[in-house]
Design a protein around this motif. Structure first.
Motif, mmCIF file in Angstrom:
data_model
loop_
_atom_site.group_PDB
_atom_site.id
_atom_site.type_symbol
_atom_site.label_atom_id
_atom_site.label_comp_id
_atom_site.label_asym_id
_atom_site.label_seq_id
_atom_site.Cartn_x
_atom_site.Cartn_y
_atom_site.Cartn_z
ATOM 1 N N MET A 92 58.920 54.848 -12.621
ATOM 2 C CA MET A 92 60.306 55.014 -12.158
ATOM 3 C C MET A 92 60.598 53.963 -11.118
ATOM 4 N N ARG A 93 61.744 53.302 -11.211
ATOM 5 C CA ARG A 93 62.093 52.234 -10.272
ATOM 6 C C ARG A 93 63.031 52.782 -9.205
ATOM 7 N N PRO A 101 64.212 42.141 -7.982
ATOM 8 C CA PRO A 101 63.183 43.137 -8.317
ATOM 9 C C PRO A 101 61.899 42.912 -7.518
ATOM 10 N N PRO A 117 58.479 44.202 -8.498
ATOM 11 C CA PRO A 117 57.698 44.975 -9.472
ATOM 12 C C PRO A 117 56.437 45.589 -8.881
ATOM 13 N N GLU A 118 55.846 44.958 -7.877
ATOM 14 C CA GLU A 118 54.623 45.503 -7.275
ATOM 15 C C GLU A 118 54.860 46.875 -6.642
ATOM 16 N N GLY A 146 57.683 48.778 -7.637
ATOM 17 C CA GLY A 146 58.583 49.531 -8.487
ATOM 18 C C GLY A 146 59.951 49.705 -7.861
ATOM 19 N N GLN A 147 60.364 48.717 -7.073
ATOM 20 C CA GLN A 147 61.637 48.803 -6.367
ATOM 21 C C GLN A 147 62.462 47.540 -6.633
ATOM 22 N N GLU A 148 63.654 47.525 -6.104
ATOM 23 C CA GLU A 148 64.502 46.342 -6.154
ATOM 24 C C GLU A 148 65.394 46.337 -4.921
#
Length: 414
Positions: free
Chosen positions: A1-2, A232, A234-235, A237-239
């Motif tokens: 989940m981001r 983003p 990715p490490e 899972g956020q932006e």
């Protein structure tokens, strides 16, 4: 989940100061508020406080410090609408760059001497969702204009990425505190935001200098940022979602060595504004005179009483050699390999000013600028020296009133 790292759900209006960063405490819905700085919070942005930060102890203050009084005067009398998080209205930003006199008599000095429409288009671009690309040959004040635009719009010109052949992707996106990373793994505490990420969070203007010097694959890191207004992580899972007020100014030229072409996808994300060379010799003389005076003050050099004639000579030589024809249009010339830009003319005159002040009689003369001109013109000894000698003998030697300049140049060229 981001998980989105996004601005506060209630966004302040253009004239409404937003709250500070508050240490990055998450809101009840789990989102991390984006910090919005108010005047006087420079230290929170990493600025080093101390005596002389914007005074005589600083060799070159940032634009927002050097012209703080003008920016404050404009803000006090600016009653026009301002885009979200802009310190000034677009009209006031243009006035700051082009100069003018305010209703209370405050004089705003011109920072850029050139067509008004160019500045208006650049300022208007920053008020939209398109980034701004300042394009031009070396020495056309691209960096100077970008710095002053950022200072007037955001009050902070220091969110800067300097482009080089070795600029990594991390300089544009983000880096890591490796001690934290090794000890605890990827976490928000280990993340080191870059200037672009900080600008996205703060709703400010970021700057990328010499974009075309950055490798093409690193350049394209900007595509998602400029099109989706998101970065983003990715490490984690956020932006990071850009808040209103965020934009980016890039500068580039296509005549220097080591240039990487922009991809069509990236170029479409920019509105390109071309900064031209000064249209006339008098305009260029005015630019050189203003900048030499400013630099001279910062270096505590004396004001020279009769320097305008030598400034006009430098400008004339540079314009003729870079255009390949004399001012009267009668003689065609070979152009040397250097750009012979307005910025280089400023450097030559400033060097001559220092020579006259420290080793002369305080008056700028031909001998003080001759060596600087030689160094600017002769970049490739094998070819440029021949071009310079031909120019001296065919043009300078025959020009009325230039005998002292001819002799000085021959002396340093020997």
């Amino acid at each position: 989940m981001r998980v989105s790292v996004d601005p506060m759900s209630v966004e302040p209006g253009p004239s409404e100061p937003g709250p500070g960063s508050g240490g990055g405490v998450a809101a009840p819905d789990g989102r991390v508020p984006a910090p919005v700085h108010t005047p006087g919070e420079e230290s929170a942005r990493g600025r080093v406080e101390g005596p002389g930060r914007a005074g005589s102890g600083v060799l070159r203050p940032h634009a927002e410090d050097a012209f703080a009084a003008e920016l404050a005067a404009l803000a006090a009398q600016d009653d026009r609408s301002r885009p979200a998080r802009w310190r000034l209205s677009p009209w006031a930003v243009a006035t700051y760059l082009l100069g003018g006199t305010l209703p209370d008599g405050t004089v705003i000095t011109p920072k850029y001497v050139g067509p008004r429409r160019i500045v208006e288009v650049a300022v208007t671009t920053l008020a939209t969702d398109r980034a701004l690309l300042l394009l031009g040959v070396p020495g056309t004040a691209k960096t100077w204009v970008s710095e002053h635009l950022a200072a007037a719009v955001s009050g902070d010109s220091t969110l800067l990425v300097q482009g080089t052949a070795g600029t990594p992707e991390e300089a544009i996106r983000y880096g890591w505190n490796y001690a934290q990373l090794l000890a605890h793994g990827p976490s928000p505490d280990a993340l080191v935001p870059g200037p672009v990420m900080r600008a996205m969070r703060e709703g400010a203007v970021a700057r990328v200098e010499e974009l075309t010097r950055i490798p093409a694959d690193v350049q394209d890191t900007l595509i998602t940022i400029l099109s989706e207004k998101t970065l983003p992580i990715p490490e984690l899972g956020q932006e990071v979602l850009a808040v209103r007020g965020f934009n980016l100014i890039a500068t580039a030229n296509d005549r220097d060595r080591g240039v990487n072409e922009l991809s069509s996808a990236l170029r479409r994300r920019f509105n390109t504004v071309v900064l031209p060379l000064p249209e006339s010799a008098e305009a260029e003389v005015d630019i050189v005179s203003r900048r030499v005076e400013q630099i001279g003050r910062s270096l505590d050099l004396p004001t020279l009483p009769d320097g305008i004639d030598e400034i006009r000579r430098v400008v004339t030589v540079f314009r003729e050699l870079r255009s390949g024809v004399t001012a009267d249009g009668r003689t065609k010339l070979k152009s040397p390999s250097g750009a012979l830009s307005t910025a280089e003319a400023i450097s030559v005159v400033t060097g001559g000013l220092a020579l006259a002040a420290h080793f002369g009689d305080g008056v700028l003369r031909a001998g003080d600028i001759a060596a600087g001109i030689l160094g600017a013109v002769v970049r490739e000894p094998a070819t440029d020296r021949v071009i310079w000698q031909e120019y001296l003998e065919a043009v300078v030697r025959e020009r009325d009133g230039w005998t002292d300049f001819y002799r000085a140049c021959r002396e340093v060229s020997a």
